[in-house]
Structure formats: C-alpha cells, structure tokens
Scaffold this active site. Structure first.
Site, PDB file in Angstrom:
ATOM      1  N   CYS A 102     -16.376   1.851   0.376  1.00  0.00           N
ATOM      2  CA  CYS A 102     -15.236   0.959   0.649  1.00  0.00           C
ATOM      3  C   CYS A 102     -14.828   0.979   2.125  1.00  0.00           C
ATOM      4  O   CYS A 102     -14.179   0.050   2.586  1.00  0.00           O
ATOM      5  CB  CYS A 102     -14.054   1.354  -0.227  1.00  0.00           C
ATOM      6  SG  CYS A 102     -13.518   3.061   0.047  1.00  0.00           S
ATOM      7  N   ARG A 161       0.892  -1.172   0.000  1.00  0.00           N
ATOM      8  CA  ARG A 161       0.000   0.000   0.000  1.00  0.00           C
ATOM      9  C   ARG A 161       0.925   1.215   0.000  1.00  0.00           C
ATOM     10  O   ARG A 161       1.679   1.430   0.961  1.00  0.00           O
ATOM     11  CB  ARG A 161      -0.897   0.004   1.237  1.00  0.00           C
ATOM     12  CG  ARG A 161      -1.602   1.314   1.420  1.00  0.00           C
ATOM     13  CD  ARG A 161      -2.751   1.266   2.392  1.00  0.00           C
ATOM     14  NE  ARG A 161      -3.898   0.617   1.812  1.00  0.00           N
ATOM     15  CZ  ARG A 161      -5.144   0.705   2.295  1.00  0.00           C
ATOM     16  NH1 ARG A 161      -5.383   1.410   3.379  1.00  0.00           N
ATOM     17  NH2 ARG A 161      -6.134   0.091   1.711  1.00  0.00           N
ATOM     18  N   ARG A 184     -13.846  -8.524   1.166  1.00  0.00           N
ATOM     19  CA  ARG A 184     -12.417  -8.238   0.991  1.00  0.00           C
ATOM     20  C   ARG A 184     -11.606  -9.499   1.298  1.00  0.00           C
ATOM     21  O   ARG A 184     -10.637  -9.813   0.626  1.00  0.00           O
ATOM     22  CB  ARG A 184     -11.952  -7.089   1.921  1.00  0.00           C
ATOM     23  CG  ARG A 184     -12.452  -5.709   1.542  1.00  0.00           C
ATOM     24  CD  ARG A 184     -11.929  -5.236   0.174  1.00  0.00           C
ATOM     25  NE  ARG A 184     -10.484  -5.278   0.063  1.00  0.00           N
ATOM     26  CZ  ARG A 184      -9.646  -4.329   0.457  1.00  0.00           C
ATOM     27  NH1 ARG A 184     -10.118  -3.210   0.965  1.00  0.00           N
ATOM     28  NH2 ARG A 184      -8.329  -4.457   0.318  1.00  0.00           N
ATOM     29  N   GLN A 199      -9.972  -3.710  -3.787  1.00  0.00           N
ATOM     30  CA  GLN A 199     -11.278  -3.219  -3.336  1.00  0.00           C
ATOM     31  C   GLN A 199     -12.323  -3.443  -4.429  1.00  0.00           C
ATOM     32  O   GLN A 199     -13.434  -3.919  -4.161  1.00  0.00           O
ATOM     33  CB  GLN A 199     -11.170  -1.714  -3.005  1.00  0.00           C
ATOM     34  CG  GLN A 199     -12.474  -1.089  -2.547  1.00  0.00           C
ATOM     35  CD  GLN A 199     -12.920  -1.613  -1.194  1.00  0.00           C
ATOM     36  OE1 GLN A 199     -12.124  -1.649  -0.265  1.00  0.00           O
ATOM     37  NE2 GLN A 199     -14.174  -2.011  -1.059  1.00  0.00           N
ATOM     38  N   HIS A 257      -7.213   1.128  -6.583  1.00  0.00           N
ATOM     39  CA  HIS A 257      -7.409   0.220  -5.446  1.00  0.00           C
ATOM     40  C   HIS A 257      -8.040  -1.058  -6.004  1.00  0.00           C
ATOM     41  O   HIS A 257      -9.223  -1.345  -5.778  1.00  0.00           O
ATOM     42  CB  HIS A 257      -8.307   0.892  -4.401  1.00  0.00           C
ATOM     43  CG  HIS A 257      -8.281   0.248  -3.048  1.00  0.00           C
ATOM     44  ND1 HIS A 257      -7.557  -0.904  -2.785  1.00  0.00           N
ATOM     45  CD2 HIS A 257      -8.896   0.583  -1.879  1.00  0.00           C
ATOM     46  CE1 HIS A 257      -7.727  -1.234  -1.505  1.00  0.00           C
ATOM     47  NE2 HIS A 257      -8.524  -0.352  -0.942  1.00  0.00           N
TER      48      HIS A 257
END
Ligand code: CP
Ligand code: NVA
Length: 301
Positions: free
Chosen positions: A260, A98, A288, A128, A125
């Site tokens: 999210c 990340r 997730r 996600q 992302h």
C-alpha cells in the site's frame, strides 16, 4: 445516508464501486458530478496518497475539499468529536477522516448528518482495499480462483483485504507470526462471508503453506502509525516474514507484488522485490485516485 468505515459497509456494492473506478480511469464518466459539493478531510495521522487522491479527486469531480489537521482543529484542544461532527455537517457534504482510533470514527459517524468516509484507522483501511482490488482486476481480469497472500503484520490494511477478498470470492491467506494475527472479529466475519462466496480464508504462521499458489503477494510495514512503542520487538518477530527473493519462489511464478506504501525497503520487503519486475506498487498508488473518485461519487452524489 451511509458511511464507509469498514469494507462491510459496502459489502454488496463492492463490484459497483469497482466498476465506477474503472469508468473514471477510462474517462467514461465525464462532467463535474460533484459540482458545489464540499468535503472536509480530517487528518490525525500523516498521509501522502490518501490526502492527495481525495483532494485531487474532489477537484476533478468539480467539488471542493478542505484539509483539516487535528493539530489545527479545536478537536486537538479537546473539543468533543460529537460537536465537531455536528458543526461540520452544517457546512459540508461529506467528511473524510484518518484517525488514531476506529471508535472515534464510529462516534463521528453516529453524530454526523453527512456521509463519513474512513481514510484509515487502527482497524481498517477500506479505500486502500478498493484501489488494491481495482489493480488485481486489471492484472488478472477477475477474482475467482485467484489467491492473495498477505505476509507480515495482520494490520488495518490486512483486515480490509480479508473482508474485500471474501466479498469478491477471492482466496486469501495471511502469513504472520503468533500474536500478529488480524482482528479476530474480522477473521470470523470474512470466513462467514467466504462460505457464501465460495472462497477460502486462512491464517497461518507457516510461510510455505500461506504462499502456496498465490497470484498476489502483499505486504505492509511492520510498524504502523501508532505502533511505534515496541518497534524493535516487532522487527525481530516479523523478520522471517520479509518478502524477499526466497519468498517470491514460494508464490506463483507470474505473481504480482503489492504494497500500500509507504514502504521500508530492507524491512518488510527487499529492494529487489519492491523495485523488481513483479511489483505493481505504482499502479496501486495511481488507482487510489480512481477508486477515491468512485467512493466520492457513490457517497456524495
Ligand atoms: N497507502 C496510504 O494510505 O498512503 P498514505 O499514508 O500516504 O495516505
Ligand atoms: N498499516 C499502515 C498503513 C499506512 C498506509 C499504517 O497504519 O501506518
């Protein structure tokens, strides 16, 4: 060897990965397929869902994960990302990162000898978006003739949603003020793909146009990690795009609300909507884990 830095990296395989995610959720893949595999997880920014779902996902697949915060790594003291990539490749089977900058992740992937998976950058992302599509599939049984409307800041989450919607042939509209549009290269790419998959991608500053006939209304924070500099201006500019009861009247009556997370109640969404009956945010958060396991299986097995 391949990487997951953008939804474009898995364009043709999105359905395959979603199918894996569904199988993991339904307990159809048993055993420890990633036994003896290890994953380095580099975090330059905070995380709850991404960190925990990757960590538990690796554990459930029989593998091992290693949490590495930027502050504790020598990278935090200036060691080049290329050296970090080469060193970690000698120890682990995959790297999740990340990062603040998408370029850094591209550089890391260029030098790494193992798959690199993005857990969010300023541009995308992708993990996600996979969990989000798994959730939409569960509620609507498919993507054709469905429409997702994203309201607010055209950020990293919005960019990945544009690409994945285009690949899956689902209509997507973005309602955002001028200056808050998604990445222009990504818009062009999504439009190009949508011509082949027969769906519509549109960007508008007009909420009514964007929200019309939407099955899914999605929003995200107005101030993403790293965007803190002009917080007040962002809040003023985005005020009209808040997802509230009035906004919900513009989408289909049975539309679902997605976010999210983390969310700031009272900013991009009201309490009534995010905690109301149409909200599916915790299914998203749960997915997730299943989608992460699918990604890990796909890239590391
Ligand atoms: N949605 C998401 O990526 O959450 P975290 O920032 O908690 O990982
Ligand atoms: N757009 C948000 C997403 C957090 C999961 C951010 O980048 O901070």
């Amino acid at each position: 060897m391949s990487n997951l830095l953008s939804i474009s990296d898995i364009g043709d395989d999105v359905l395959e990965i979603l199918d894996l995610a569904k199988k993991f959720k339904n307990g159809k893949i048993q055993g420890k397929p990633l036994e003896d595999k290890s994953l380095a997880m580099i975090f330059q920014k905070s995380s709850t869902r991404t960190r925990v779902s990757f960590d538990i996902g690796m554990y459930q697949l029989g593998g091992h994960s290693l949490f590495l915060s930027q502050a504790d790594l020598q990278m935090g003291r200036g060691e080049p990302i290329a050296d970090t990539a080469k060193v970690l490749s000698r120890y682990v089977d995959g790297i999740m990162i990340r990062a603040v900058s998408h370029n850094d992740v591209e550089n890391l992937a260029k030098e790494a000898k193992v798959p690199v998976i993005s857990g969010l950058t300023n541009i995308e992302h992708p993990c996600q978006a996979l969990a989000d599509m798994q959730t939409i599939e569960e509620y609507f049984n498919g993507f054709k003739n469905r429409k997702l409307c994203f309201a607010g800041d055209g950020n990293n989450v919005c960019n990945s949603l544009l690409l994945i919607s285009a690949y899956l042939g689902m209509d997507m509209s973005v309602a955002c003020p001028k200056g808050y549009e998604p990445d222009s290269e990504i818009i062009n790419k999504a439009i190009e793909i949508s011509k082949k998959t027969d769906c519509e991608i549109s960007i508008s500053s007009d909420i009514e146009i964007a929200a019309k006939d939407a099955d899914v209304i999605y929003t995200d924070v107005w101030v993403s990690m790293g965007d803190e500099e002009h917080q007040e201006k962002r809040r003023n500019d985005l005020l009209k795009y808040q997802v509230n009861d009035k906004f919900m009247k513009l989408v289909k009556e049975d539309a679902i609300f997605m976010h999210c997370l983390p969310a700031i109640r009272g900013e991009e969404v009201t309490n009534e909507v995010i905690d109301g009956p149409q909200s599916v945010i915790f299914d998203q958060a749960e997915n997730r884990l299943h989608a992460q396991k699918a990604v890990l299986y796909y890239f590391l097995k």
